[in-house]
Design an enzyme around this catalytic site. Structure first.
Site, PDB file in Angstrom:
ATOM      1  N   HIS A 194      -7.731  -5.553  -0.113  1.00  0.00           N
ATOM      2  CA  HIS A 194      -6.447  -4.867  -0.012  1.00  0.00           C
ATOM      3  C   HIS A 194      -5.678  -5.298   1.231  1.00  0.00           C
ATOM      4  O   HIS A 194      -4.447  -5.442   1.198  1.00  0.00           O
ATOM      5  CB  HIS A 194      -6.701  -3.357   0.012  1.00  0.00           C
ATOM      6  CG  HIS A 194      -5.471  -2.524   0.008  1.00  0.00           C
ATOM      7  ND1 HIS A 194      -4.548  -2.546  -1.017  1.00  0.00           N
ATOM      8  CD2 HIS A 194      -4.996  -1.619   0.911  1.00  0.00           C
ATOM      9  CE1 HIS A 194      -3.565  -1.700  -0.759  1.00  0.00           C
ATOM     10  NE2 HIS A 194      -3.812  -1.132   0.412  1.00  0.00           N
ATOM     11  N   ASP A 195      -6.381  -5.531   2.319  1.00  0.00           N
ATOM     12  CA  ASP A 195      -5.734  -5.963   3.563  1.00  0.00           C
ATOM     13  C   ASP A 195      -5.121  -7.357   3.464  1.00  0.00           C
ATOM     14  O   ASP A 195      -4.431  -7.796   4.395  1.00  0.00           O
ATOM     15  CB  ASP A 195      -6.730  -5.947   4.722  1.00  0.00           C
ATOM     16  CG  ASP A 195      -6.869  -4.576   5.358  1.00  0.00           C
ATOM     17  OD1 ASP A 195      -6.124  -3.655   4.962  1.00  0.00           O
ATOM     18  OD2 ASP A 195      -7.736  -4.414   6.244  1.00  0.00           O
TER      19      ASP A 195
ATOM     20  N   ASP B 172      -8.313  -7.385  -4.184  1.00  0.00           N
ATOM     21  CA  ASP B 172      -8.020  -5.986  -3.862  1.00  0.00           C
ATOM     22  C   ASP B 172      -8.809  -5.069  -4.793  1.00  0.00           C
ATOM     23  O   ASP B 172      -8.582  -5.051  -6.001  1.00  0.00           O
ATOM     24  CB  ASP B 172      -6.517  -5.732  -4.007  1.00  0.00           C
ATOM     25  CG  ASP B 172      -6.069  -4.392  -3.441  1.00  0.00           C
ATOM     26  OD1 ASP B 172      -6.916  -3.498  -3.261  1.00  0.00           O
ATOM     27  OD2 ASP B 172      -4.859  -4.248  -3.180  1.00  0.00           O
TER      28      ASP B 172
ATOM     29  N   SER C 288       0.846  -1.185   0.000  1.00  0.00           N
ATOM     30  CA  SER C 288       0.000   0.000   0.000  1.00  0.00           C
ATOM     31  C   SER C 288       0.890   1.246   0.000  1.00  0.00           C
ATOM     32  O   SER C 288       1.766   1.357  -0.846  1.00  0.00           O
ATOM     33  CB  SER C 288      -0.951  -0.036   1.204  1.00  0.00           C
ATOM     34  OG  SER C 288      -1.991   0.898   1.060  1.00  0.00           O
TER      35      SER C 288
ATOM     36  N   ARG D  21     -12.374   6.958   8.164  1.00  0.00           N
ATOM     37  CA  ARG D  21     -11.887   5.593   8.367  1.00  0.00           C
ATOM     38  C   ARG D  21     -12.922   4.563   7.935  1.00  0.00           C
ATOM     39  O   ARG D  21     -12.566   3.517   7.365  1.00  0.00           O
ATOM     40  CB  ARG D  21     -11.535   5.392   9.843  1.00  0.00           C
ATOM     41  CG  ARG D  21     -11.044   3.991  10.180  1.00  0.00           C
ATOM     42  CD  ARG D  21      -9.759   3.645   9.437  1.00  0.00           C
ATOM     43  NE  ARG D  21      -9.102   2.484  10.021  1.00  0.00           N
ATOM     44  CZ  ARG D  21      -7.920   2.024   9.649  1.00  0.00           C
ATOM     45  NH1 ARG D  21      -7.259   2.634   8.684  1.00  0.00           N
ATOM     46  NH2 ARG D  21      -7.385   0.976  10.234  1.00  0.00           N
TER      47      ARG D  21
END
EC number: 2.3.1.31
Length: 373
Positions: free
Chosen positions: A350-351, A320, A157, A227
């Protein structure tokens, strides 16, 4: 409590946080930040020749605490726990893993919440920084520690963007790289989602134009909303639907003012970040990600990547949706030092580069094999 300054040519004790003072830093924009400090941690011993350093570069809301339990200088456990240590992918019996808190951060490095030379928090006066500026600061910190070359840079990232800038802009200082879950430049989709998060923070009345740090006010609502939005882009769509579907939260009724389960989950993620992260840093680093473009000033992306000869492994995650695989495919095709894209099969979006430690660990080991050649 501020971490102790690290003397030149010295690293902090293993797992402890130290601060390297690098003096004034001229940014890509021409702006100058006086008296810059960079927080640093390490795991493993530095070799006599200082040539076994593996730089582990954190993502947007990470810090220098790669692995280990929470403590006074780091309120959460390591964000990549198990990646570095004896027998780990970064085997600290051989390598010295080093991580910094990025320029603009809020965990020991100079950023918007830091005290400026006039005795007040920088706040809105903190200048815009780029990914390139972050790498410049990291290199200055290493130079202050007597380290002129690293065995590898590893990151995903925003950490991947930093690693990419490192090998393109400073290839003589690095022997290998692992670049995960990132692209050569920010896409319209990324800029759109990121600028919307920034807008949510700035719309909070407690933002105070960025000068809230010494007022007793904190733009908690705006940061939490940012967030929540970001977290959706970090996770896989199928994973979220499998976990939450359209279920209500407990006994609540969404048709009567109650919440869905996924709402509760996102609220929890927002509240967690507010407890440990500065909104000014979130804006600064998010804007840095939106400005990411490895081809800027280098004749474009293709020219920049094709001119880089550093042996590199590029990895992407199947699910992702923030940095889709096509972006890593472009990197793999254009970087001469890369032999092809490595795909991590994961439902975690993505994580996945953080969650799939076994698969990513194999990529790290291969990267360090490249550094040995």
């Amino acid at each position: 409590m501020k971490s102790p300054a690290v003397p030149a040519l010295d690293l902090p004790a293993e797992g402890e946080t130290g601060v390297v003072d690098i003096g004034p830093l001229t940014l890509e924009s021409g702006a100058v930040i006086d008296d810059v400090s960079i927080a640093v941690q390490r795991w493993g011993e530095l070799s006599p020749n200082r040539d076994n350093v593996v730089m582990v570069l954190h993502a947007l809301t990470g810090d220098s605490h790669v692995t280990g339990p929470a403590g006074p200088d780091h309120p959460t456990p390591g964000w990549w726990d198990g990646v570095a240590g004896p027998g780990a992918p970064i085997d600290t019996d051989r390598w010295c893993a080093v991580s910094t808190n990025v320029l603009g951060g809020c965990r020991g490095s100079t950023g918007p919440s830091s005290i400026a030379p006039d005795g007040r928090p920088y706040g809105s006066r903190f200048p815009a920084v780029t990914i390139r500026d972050q790498v410049t600061a990291d290199l200055a910190a290493l130079e202050a520690l007597g380290i002129t070359e690293v065995a590898a840079v590893v990151g995903g990232s925003m950490g991947g963007a930093r690693a990419l800038e490192w090998i393109v802009g400073h290839p003589a200082t690095v022997r290998s790289a692992l670049i995960l879950a990132v692209g050569a430049r920010a896409t319209a989709d990324q800029i759109g989602t990121q600028s919307t998060q920034v807008a949510a923070i700035k719309a909070d009345p407690d933002w105070c134009g960025g000068d809230y740090h010494d007022t007793g006010r904190v733009p908690s609502t705006g940061l939490a909303i940012a967030r929540r939005f970001a977290h959706l882009t970090y996770r896989g769509e199928v994973e979220l639907d499998d976990r939450f579907g359209n279920h209500a939260q407990g006994d609540e009724s969404p048709t009567d003012g109650g919440r869905y389960a996924v709402q509760s989950y996102l609220e929890y993620q927002g509240a967690k970040l507010v407890e440990r992260f500065d909104a000014g840093t979130y804006v600064t680093l998010t804007d840095a990600l939106s400005s990411h473009d490895v081809g800027r000033g280098r004749g474009g992306v293709r020219a920049a990547l094709q001119g880089c000869r550093v042996p590199t492994i590029v990895g992407g995650v199947t699910s992702d949706r923030l940095y889709p695989l096509r972006l890593q495919q472009e990197l793999a095709e254009l970087l001469p030092g890369c032999t092809g894209l490595d795909v991590v099969d994961s439902v975690y979006g993505h994580d996945g580069f953080l969650v799939e430690t076994e698969a990513v660990g194999k990529l790290i080991r291969r990267t360090l094999e490249l550094a040995e050649r």
